[in-house]
Design a protein around this motif. Structure first.
Motif, PDB file in Angstrom:
ATOM      1  N   THR A  20      24.809  -1.258  -2.173  1.00  0.00           N
ATOM      2  CA  THR A  20      25.609  -0.214  -2.929  1.00  0.00           C
ATOM      3  C   THR A  20      25.799   0.585  -3.841  1.00  0.00           C
ATOM      4  OG1 THR A  20      27.618  -0.666  -0.301  1.00  0.00           O
ATOM      5  CG2 THR A  20      28.087   0.858  -2.842  1.00  0.00           C
ATOM      6  N   VAL A  21      25.506  -0.297  -4.927  1.00  0.00           N
ATOM      7  CA  VAL A  21      24.942  -0.315  -6.717  1.00  0.00           C
ATOM      8  C   VAL A  21      23.258   0.411  -6.515  1.00  0.00           C
ATOM      9  CG1 VAL A  21      24.157  -1.076  -9.096  1.00  0.00           C
ATOM     10  CG2 VAL A  21      26.383  -1.596  -7.175  1.00  0.00           C
ATOM     11  N   LEU A  22      22.281   0.142  -5.432  1.00  0.00           N
ATOM     12  CA  LEU A  22      21.009   0.574  -5.758  1.00  0.00           C
ATOM     13  C   LEU A  22      21.587   1.781  -4.838  1.00  0.00           C
ATOM     14  CD1 LEU A  22      19.548  -2.635  -4.539  1.00  0.00           C
ATOM     15  CD2 LEU A  22      19.346  -1.614  -6.147  1.00  0.00           C
ATOM     16  N   VAL A  23      21.566   2.232  -3.651  1.00  0.00           N
ATOM     17  CA  VAL A  23      21.342   3.546  -3.373  1.00  0.00           C
ATOM     18  C   VAL A  23      22.319   4.356  -4.208  1.00  0.00           C
ATOM     19  CG1 VAL A  23      22.734   4.916  -1.111  1.00  0.00           C
ATOM     20  CG2 VAL A  23      21.615   2.572  -1.111  1.00  0.00           C
ATOM     21  N   TRP A  24      23.535   3.447  -4.973  1.00  0.00           N
ATOM     22  CA  TRP A  24      24.273   5.172  -5.800  1.00  0.00           C
ATOM     23  C   TRP A  24      23.337   5.237  -7.052  1.00  0.00           C
ATOM     24  CZ3 TRP A  24      29.872   3.606  -5.616  1.00  0.00           C
ATOM     25  CH2 TRP A  24      30.551   4.165  -4.349  1.00  0.00           C
ATOM     26  N   THR A  25      22.576   4.160  -7.609  1.00  0.00           N
ATOM     27  CA  THR A  25      21.462   4.429  -8.663  1.00  0.00           C
ATOM     28  C   THR A  25      20.234   5.632  -8.170  1.00  0.00           C
ATOM     29  OG1 THR A  25      22.593   2.566  -9.165  1.00  0.00           O
ATOM     30  CG2 THR A  25      20.470   3.671 -10.452  1.00  0.00           C
ATOM     31  N   MET A  26      19.653   5.736  -6.910  1.00  0.00           N
ATOM     32  CA  MET A  26      18.482   6.244  -6.241  1.00  0.00           C
ATOM     33  C   MET A  26      19.313   7.442  -6.590  1.00  0.00           C
ATOM     34  SD  MET A  26      16.784   4.010  -4.073  1.00  0.00           S
ATOM     35  CE  MET A  26      15.980   3.162  -3.636  1.00  0.00           C
ATOM     36  N   LEU A  27      20.811   7.914  -5.734  1.00  0.00           N
ATOM     37  CA  LEU A  27      21.346   9.228  -5.103  1.00  0.00           C
ATOM     38  C   LEU A  27      21.414  10.378  -6.874  1.00  0.00           C
ATOM     39  CD1 LEU A  27      24.184   8.442  -2.406  1.00  0.00           C
ATOM     40  CD2 LEU A  27      21.055   9.582  -2.570  1.00  0.00           C
ATOM     41  N   THR A  28      22.251   9.323  -7.573  1.00  0.00           N
ATOM     42  CA  THR A  28      22.463   9.982  -9.027  1.00  0.00           C
ATOM     43  C   THR A  28      20.653   9.627  -9.800  1.00  0.00           C
ATOM     44  OG1 THR A  28      24.082   8.210  -9.005  1.00  0.00           O
ATOM     45  CG2 THR A  28      22.962   9.171 -11.267  1.00  0.00           C
ATOM     46  N   ARG A  74       0.732  -1.159   0.113  1.00  0.00           N
ATOM     47  CA  ARG A  74      -0.515  -0.233   0.225  1.00  0.00           C
ATOM     48  C   ARG A  74       0.500   1.590  -0.326  1.00  0.00           C
ATOM     49  NH1 ARG A  74      -2.873  -0.773   4.126  1.00  0.00           N
ATOM     50  NH2 ARG A  74      -1.538  -0.139   6.072  1.00  0.00           N
ATOM     51  N   VAL A  75       1.877   0.934   0.686  1.00  0.00           N
ATOM     52  CA  VAL A  75       2.668   2.224   0.496  1.00  0.00           C
ATOM     53  C   VAL A  75       3.698   3.002  -0.228  1.00  0.00           C
ATOM     54  CG1 VAL A  75       4.610   3.479   2.187  1.00  0.00           C
ATOM     55  CG2 VAL A  75       3.063   2.241   3.407  1.00  0.00           C
ATOM     56  N   CYS A  76       3.875   1.708  -1.154  1.00  0.00           N
ATOM     57  CA  CYS A  76       5.063   1.752  -2.037  1.00  0.00           C
ATOM     58  C   CYS A  76       3.542   1.623  -3.642  1.00  0.00           C
ATOM     59  CB  CYS A  76       5.668   0.287  -2.320  1.00  0.00           C
ATOM     60  SG  CYS A  76       6.741  -0.607  -1.301  1.00  0.00           S
ATOM     61  N   SER A  77       3.037   1.266  -3.269  1.00  0.00           N
ATOM     62  CA  SER A  77       1.611   1.544  -3.875  1.00  0.00           C
ATOM     63  C   SER A  77       1.612   3.957  -4.411  1.00  0.00           C
ATOM     64  CB  SER A  77       0.604   1.288  -4.524  1.00  0.00           C
ATOM     65  OG  SER A  77       0.784   0.251  -4.616  1.00  0.00           O
ATOM     66  N   THR A  78       0.942   3.559  -3.018  1.00  0.00           N
ATOM     67  CA  THR A  78       0.581   4.824  -3.111  1.00  0.00           C
ATOM     68  C   THR A  78       1.445   6.391  -3.582  1.00  0.00           C
ATOM     69  OG1 THR A  78      -1.014   4.607  -1.398  1.00  0.00           O
ATOM     70  CG2 THR A  78      -0.234   7.137  -1.208  1.00  0.00           C
ATOM     71  N   ALA A  79       3.407   6.318  -2.828  1.00  0.00           N
ATOM     72  CA  ALA A  79       4.637   7.124  -3.028  1.00  0.00           C
ATOM     73  C   ALA A  79       4.320   7.020  -4.919  1.00  0.00           C
ATOM     74  CB  ALA A  79       4.914   6.599  -2.503  1.00  0.00           C
ATOM     75  N   LEU A  80       4.193   5.288  -5.123  1.00  0.00           N
ATOM     76  CA  LEU A  80       4.609   5.806  -6.691  1.00  0.00           C
ATOM     77  C   LEU A  80       3.434   6.204  -7.698  1.00  0.00           C
ATOM     78  CD1 LEU A  80       6.029   2.282  -7.165  1.00  0.00           C
ATOM     79  CD2 LEU A  80       7.700   4.118  -7.537  1.00  0.00           C
ATOM     80  N   GLY A  81       2.481   6.267  -7.036  1.00  0.00           N
ATOM     81  CA  GLY A  81       1.259   6.551  -7.598  1.00  0.00           C
ATOM     82  C   GLY A  81       1.244   8.219  -7.545  1.00  0.00           C
ATOM     83  N   ARG A  82       2.505   8.538  -6.902  1.00  0.00           N
ATOM     84  CA  ARG A  82       2.098  10.350  -6.734  1.00  0.00           C
ATOM     85  C   ARG A  82       2.796  10.624  -6.948  1.00  0.00           C
ATOM     86  NH1 ARG A  82       0.397  11.000  -0.008  1.00  0.00           N
ATOM     87  NH2 ARG A  82      -2.181  10.762  -0.445  1.00  0.00           N
ATOM     88  N   GLY A  83       4.077   9.176  -8.159  1.00  0.00           N
ATOM     89  CA  GLY A  83       5.580  10.067  -8.618  1.00  0.00           C
ATOM     90  C   GLY A  83       6.056  10.507  -6.785  1.00  0.00           C
ATOM     91  N   GLN A  84       6.187   9.786  -6.500  1.00  0.00           N
ATOM     92  CA  GLN A  84       7.263  10.877  -4.814  1.00  0.00           C
ATOM     93  C   GLN A  84       7.710   9.864  -4.721  1.00  0.00           C
ATOM     94  OE1 GLN A  84       4.035  12.565  -3.307  1.00  0.00           O
ATOM     95  NE2 GLN A  84       5.075  14.699  -2.934  1.00  0.00           N
ATOM     96  N   ALA A  85       8.420   8.521  -5.775  1.00  0.00           N
ATOM     97  CA  ALA A  85       9.063   7.142  -4.918  1.00  0.00           C
ATOM     98  C   ALA A  85      10.240   6.689  -5.529  1.00  0.00           C
ATOM     99  CB  ALA A  85       8.213   6.517  -3.902  1.00  0.00           C
ATOM    100  N   LEU A  86      10.528   6.272  -5.329  1.00  0.00           N
ATOM    101  CA  LEU A  86      11.769   4.956  -6.244  1.00  0.00           C
ATOM    102  C   LEU A  86      11.410   3.468  -5.566  1.00  0.00           C
ATOM    103  CD1 LEU A  86      15.218   7.355  -7.108  1.00  0.00           C
ATOM    104  CD2 LEU A  86      12.606   7.517  -8.166  1.00  0.00           C
ATOM    105  N   LEU A  87      11.495   2.604  -6.329  1.00  0.00           N
ATOM    106  CA  LEU A  87      11.288   1.773  -5.686  1.00  0.00           C
ATOM    107  C   LEU A  87      12.236   0.838  -7.349  1.00  0.00           C
ATOM    108  CD1 LEU A  87      10.415  -1.411  -3.944  1.00  0.00           C
ATOM    109  CD2 LEU A  87       8.375  -1.084  -5.391  1.00  0.00           C
ATOM    110  N   TYR A  88      13.892   0.654  -6.014  1.00  0.00           N
ATOM    111  CA  TYR A  88      14.597  -0.178  -7.552  1.00  0.00           C
ATOM    112  C   TYR A  88      14.978  -1.698  -7.279  1.00  0.00           C
ATOM    113  CZ  TYR A  88      15.578   4.307 -10.233  1.00  0.00           C
ATOM    114  OH  TYR A  88      15.039   5.719 -10.165  1.00  0.00           O
ATOM    115  N   GLY A  89      15.251  -2.478  -8.062  1.00  0.00           N
ATOM    116  CA  GLY A  89      15.525  -3.818  -8.258  1.00  0.00           C
ATOM    117  C   GLY A  89      16.892  -3.994  -8.629  1.00  0.00           C
ATOM    118  N   LEU A  90      17.577  -4.785  -7.966  1.00  0.00           N
ATOM    119  CA  LEU A  90      19.132  -6.008  -9.188  1.00  0.00           C
ATOM    120  C   LEU A  90      18.041  -7.450  -9.549  1.00  0.00           C
ATOM    121  CD1 LEU A  90      22.124  -5.615  -7.092  1.00  0.00           C
ATOM    122  CD2 LEU A  90      21.403  -3.891  -9.159  1.00  0.00           C
TER     123      LEU A  90
END
Length: 282
Positions: free
Chosen positions: A224-232, A171-187
């Protein structure tokens, strides 16, 4: 608040001046055995107080006085609130019987340029990065349901249970992503298996890393790769990045290894009875 408090109760204290709202303090509340408690919702680093930044210092103090009095009148057996970064004045609450303590987080403020990230990190963050990038593909469109399953499995392995249920995570992920205010990244590995993932929310002022999970076979420094990708990807979209947490020494060391700065947050709490905190576990 609706996303993190679904199925529970929440309210907000407001301070007004000349008919305008100039301060707010939202909170989650509940009752056990008829005794009221007030806490921060899950996945909520801090609850406020929110104060009109255009007010002068004296006016801001009186806003805090009003909010502190409003919180006192709730007459909760247990009350815990964590202040937003930069809110240093807790005396109004202390004067009403609340105790003061501190919590630590680690932040990039301001958010560094992408090319500066390797320079800020220690050597441990830079090991095996090429192997991670060769073994995995970055997925910037992870489904909330896939992340929830990974997160629950991760914490069940570590502690036997996940404090966050899959419904709340989705619910939290879907709500924030739906508002364009979130990143959900994976490897993902060569077979498409989600091996590690991280979730962060953000607005124009700050981003907050709220959840992460990984499989036991994930290569070192996958996070580390995920964090740096998000920060970028967040550079230019927000001003700061909060790792959200760090009071635990081990967690704090991990966050500081990225070059993030240790930041103190003020907390106020009050237990009106000796067993105040115990009612939550009954």
């Amino acid at each position: 608040m609706e996303a993190v408090c679904a199925g529970k109760h929440w309210d907000v204290l407001l301070s007004k001046g000349h008919g305008e709202v100039c301060g707010a303090l939202p909170f989650l509340y509940g009752k056990k055995f008829g005794l009221k408690y007030i806490l921060l919702p899950q996945l909520t680093p801090w609850g406020g107080p929110w104060i009109d930044p255009t007010l002068d210092a004296n006016s801001q103090h009186w806003v805090l006085e009003a909010l502190a009095e409003g919180l006192r009148r709730q007459k909760a057996v247990l009350c815990l609130q964590r202040f937003a970064p930069g809110v240093e004045d807790w005396k109004a609450f202390e004067n009403r019987g609340f105790r003061h303590t501190t919590h630590f987080t680690y932040r990039f403020d301001p958010l560094p340029k992408p090319e500066e990230l390797p320079q800020l990190a220690d050597r441990g963050r830079k090991r095996q990065l090429d192997a991670v990038r060769e073994a995995y593909t970055i997925d910037r469109q992870v489904k909330p349901s896939d992340f929830a399953a990974l997160h629950v499995a991760y914490w069940q392995r570590r502690s036997g249970h996940d404090l966050l249920n899959s419904e709340l995570i989705e619910r939290v992920c879907s709500t924030a992503l739906g508002r364009g205010q979130a990143l959900l990244y994976g490897l993902r590995d060569a077979d498409g298996t989600l091996t590690a993932a991280r979730f962060a929310v953000y607005d124009s002022h700050c981003a907050y890393a709220l959840m992460s999970a990984m499989r036991p076979e994930a290569l070192r420094n996958s996070m580390t790769v995920l964090v740096w990708t998000m920060l970028t990807d967040l550079y230019g979209k927000t001003e700061a990045f909060d790792f959200e947490g760090g009071t635990d020494p081990g967690v704090g060391h991990f966050y500081s290894s990225f070059g993030a700065k240790k930041t103190e947050l003020h907390c106020i709490y009050r237990s009106r009875m000796p067993f105040g905190e115990k009612i939550l576990h009954l």
